[in-house]
Write a protein that holds these residues in place. Structure first.
Motif, short mmCIF file in Angstrom:
data_model
loop_
_atom_site.label_atom_id
_atom_site.label_comp_id
_atom_site.label_asym_id
_atom_site.label_seq_id
_atom_site.Cartn_x
_atom_site.Cartn_y
_atom_site.Cartn_z
N VAL A 1 -44.93 -23.26 84.30
CA VAL A 1 -44.21 -22.40 83.36
C VAL A 1 -43.44 -23.30 82.41
O VAL A 1 -42.61 -24.10 82.84
N VAL A 2 -43.74 -23.20 81.12
CA VAL A 2 -43.14 -24.09 80.13
C VAL A 2 -42.33 -23.29 79.13
O VAL A 2 -42.83 -22.31 78.56
N ASN A 3 -41.09 -23.72 78.93
CA ASN A 3 -40.25 -23.15 77.88
C ASN A 3 -40.68 -23.77 76.55
O ASN A 3 -40.28 -24.89 76.21
N THR A 4 -41.51 -23.06 75.80
CA THR A 4 -42.04 -23.63 74.56
C THR A 4 -41.05 -23.56 73.42
O THR A 4 -41.34 -24.00 72.30
N LYS A 5 -39.85 -23.03 73.69
CA LYS A 5 -38.79 -23.10 72.68
C LYS A 5 -37.95 -24.35 72.86
O LYS A 5 -37.09 -24.66 72.05
N SER A 6 -38.20 -25.10 73.95
CA SER A 6 -37.54 -26.39 74.10
C SER A 6 -38.05 -27.32 73.01
O SER A 6 -39.04 -27.02 72.33
N ARG A 7 -37.39 -28.45 72.85
CA ARG A 7 -37.60 -29.27 71.66
C ARG A 7 -39.06 -29.61 71.40
O ARG A 7 -39.54 -29.53 70.28
N SER A 8 -39.81 -29.99 72.43
CA SER A 8 -41.21 -30.37 72.23
C SER A 8 -42.13 -29.47 73.04
O SER A 8 -43.23 -29.87 73.41
N ASP B 1 -47.65 -17.19 95.70
CA ASP B 1 -47.40 -18.16 96.76
C ASP B 1 -47.97 -19.54 96.44
O ASP B 1 -48.73 -20.12 97.23
N PRO B 2 -47.59 -20.13 95.30
CA PRO B 2 -48.09 -21.47 94.95
C PRO B 2 -47.46 -22.55 95.82
O PRO B 2 -46.38 -22.36 96.38
N GLU B 3 -48.14 -23.68 95.92
CA GLU B 3 -47.57 -24.82 96.63
C GLU B 3 -46.60 -25.58 95.73
O GLU B 3 -45.63 -26.16 96.22
N ILE B 4 -46.88 -25.61 94.44
CA ILE B 4 -46.05 -26.33 93.48
C ILE B 4 -45.76 -25.43 92.28
O ILE B 4 -46.67 -24.82 91.72
N LEU B 5 -44.49 -25.36 91.90
CA LEU B 5 -44.10 -24.70 90.66
C LEU B 5 -43.68 -25.78 89.68
O LEU B 5 -42.72 -26.52 89.92
N ILE B 6 -44.40 -25.90 88.59
CA ILE B 6 -44.12 -26.91 87.56
C ILE B 6 -43.30 -26.24 86.46
O ILE B 6 -43.73 -25.25 85.87
N ILE B 7 -42.11 -26.78 86.21
CA ILE B 7 -41.24 -26.24 85.17
C ILE B 7 -41.18 -27.24 84.03
O ILE B 7 -40.86 -28.41 84.23
N GLY B 8 -41.49 -26.77 82.83
CA GLY B 8 -41.42 -27.60 81.64
C GLY B 8 -40.28 -27.15 80.75
O GLY B 8 -40.25 -26.00 80.30
N GLY B 9 -39.32 -28.03 80.49
CA GLY B 9 -38.18 -27.69 79.66
C GLY B 9 -37.10 -28.73 79.81
O GLY B 9 -37.31 -29.80 80.40
N GLY B 10 -35.91 -28.41 79.31
CA GLY B 10 -34.79 -29.32 79.44
C GLY B 10 -34.00 -29.07 80.71
O GLY B 10 -34.37 -28.24 81.55
N ALA C 1 -51.35 -21.91 84.03
CA ALA C 1 -50.34 -22.30 83.04
C ALA C 1 -49.83 -21.12 82.23
O ALA C 1 -50.61 -20.26 81.79
N HIS C 2 -48.49 -21.09 82.03
CA HIS C 2 -47.85 -20.02 81.27
C HIS C 2 -46.91 -20.62 80.23
O HIS C 2 -45.98 -21.36 80.59
N ALA C 3 -47.13 -20.32 78.95
CA ALA C 3 -46.22 -20.73 77.88
C ALA C 3 -45.29 -19.57 77.58
O ALA C 3 -45.73 -18.45 77.33
N VAL C 4 -43.98 -19.84 77.61
CA VAL C 4 -42.99 -18.78 77.41
C VAL C 4 -42.18 -19.12 76.15
O VAL C 4 -41.42 -20.09 76.13
N GLU C 5 -42.35 -18.31 75.11
CA GLU C 5 -41.66 -18.57 73.85
C GLU C 5 -40.24 -18.02 73.84
O GLU C 5 -39.36 -18.56 73.16
N ASN C 6 -40.00 -16.95 74.58
CA ASN C 6 -38.67 -16.35 74.64
C ASN C 6 -38.00 -16.77 75.94
O ASN C 6 -38.40 -16.35 77.03
N PRO C 7 -36.94 -17.60 75.88
CA PRO C 7 -36.29 -18.08 77.10
C PRO C 7 -35.79 -16.96 78.01
O PRO C 7 -35.67 -17.15 79.22
N GLU C 8 -35.53 -15.78 77.45
CA GLU C 8 -35.06 -14.67 78.28
C GLU C 8 -36.14 -14.17 79.23
O GLU C 8 -35.84 -13.45 80.19
N GLN C 9 -37.40 -14.56 78.99
CA GLN C 9 -38.50 -14.13 79.84
C GLN C 9 -38.86 -15.16 80.92
O GLN C 9 -39.75 -14.94 81.73
#
Length: 294
Positions: free
Chosen positions: A11-18, A59-68, A39-47
């Motif tokens: 899950v990536v916060n695509t409103k973060s700088r890059s 039930d994933p083994e790894i949750l990857i968070i992209g952001g600041g 993979a999930h791109a999230v443009e609105n941080p409230e979501q």
């Protein structure tokens, strides 16, 4: 279990700088490594919270968070007790949490740690009932966080952030910190308070005694009443000068009562989410994160 069979959600916060550019690069790199990621791109941080909550239902083994740092601290509460490992794509301005873990700040390097690194069990800090990954602060940092235009961080990065910080510094006033309660409470005039689970604040190593797996929270206060002490401490820390230690007082423990006069907001990894008085504490070993093997 082969790498390609690991069940991972990103899950990536695509409103973060890059964010958007890095999201596409990360997906491509995972594909090159034959590492399956939903993979999930999230443009609105409230979501972000709802997206992660839904993703955890698979039930994933790894949750990857992209952001600041703010994105990671906002979402880390959701994985406590879930038995899911955390993977980090550092896409923010300071990336203090990733620096504390030794995770490379480029996308390819961070992806390599997720795929080929090793799980590391770490503590989380807490302000009241709110978990945080790296650090909280009282003083100038919350004032900056409350007022900085988001586009200043996104377009100009650390340079834009530091320029705004200089403007807020002019308006800032020292305050009184109270640690503990009753007759044993300690009072001192300060210009900044750092509540640390890790050593980095704002991308700079400021609290060397704070470790992600120490089982203790560290409160570091930059002594007042002169505001120039804060400038000296930041500069001395950035340059690794011995004089950086002369400006600070530290307290540590599993839980510490803190108050200020006047009551002040608290920023948690860059987001203003609490205020004084409160209790700062540590939650030892509550999550696992993918980290470099060395």
């Amino acid at each position: 279990m082969t790498k390609s069979s690991v069940k991972a959600v990103m899950v990536v916060n695509t409103k973060s700088r890059s964010g958007q550019r890095s999201f596409e690069r990360a997906r491509a790199r995972f594909a090159e490594l034959d590492y399956l990621v939903d993979a999930h791109a999230v443009e609105n941080p409230e979501q972000l919270t709802q997206t992660v909550t839904t993703a955890l239902q698979s039930d994933p083994e790894i949750l990857i968070i992209g952001g600041g740092d703010g994105t990671i601290s906002c979402l880390v509460d959701l994985i406590v007790g879930k038995g899911v490992r955390l993977g980090v794509l550092p896409l923010g301005t300071a990336n203090s949490f990733s620096r504390s873990l030794g995770i490379p700040l480029d996308v390819d390097g961070a992806v390599d740690v997720i795929v080929n690194g090793a799980p590391r069990r770490i503590d989380l800090g807490m302000i009241g009932d709110d978990y945080f990954a790296n650090a909280a602060a009282i003083g100038l940092s919350p004032k900056i966080a409350e007022t900085v235009p988001h586009l200043a961080k996104r377009w100009f990065g650390r340079a834009g952030y530091l320029s705004w910080a200089a403007l807020q510094f002019v308006r800032f006033k020292p305050f009184t910190l109270i640690v503990g309660s009753g007759a044993e409470a300690q009072r001192l005039k300060v210009v900044e308070v750092r509540i640390s689970n890790g050593p980095f604040h704002g991308g700079t190593e400021l609290v060397e005694s704070a470790k992600l797996d120490s089982g203790r929270i560290v409160i570091q206060a930059v002594k007042g009443p002169l505001k120039r002490r804060l400038i000296h401490n930041w500069a001395a820390s950035a340059l690794r000068l011995k004089t950086r230690h002369a400006d600070v007082v530290e307290f540590s423990g599993k839980a510490l009562e803190i108050a200020t006069e006047p009551p002040l907001p608290i920023s948690i990894d860059g987001e203003v989410l609490a205020k004084t008085p409160t209790i700062a504490k540590v939650a030892p070993g509550v999550i696992e994160v993918m980290a470099p093997r060395d």
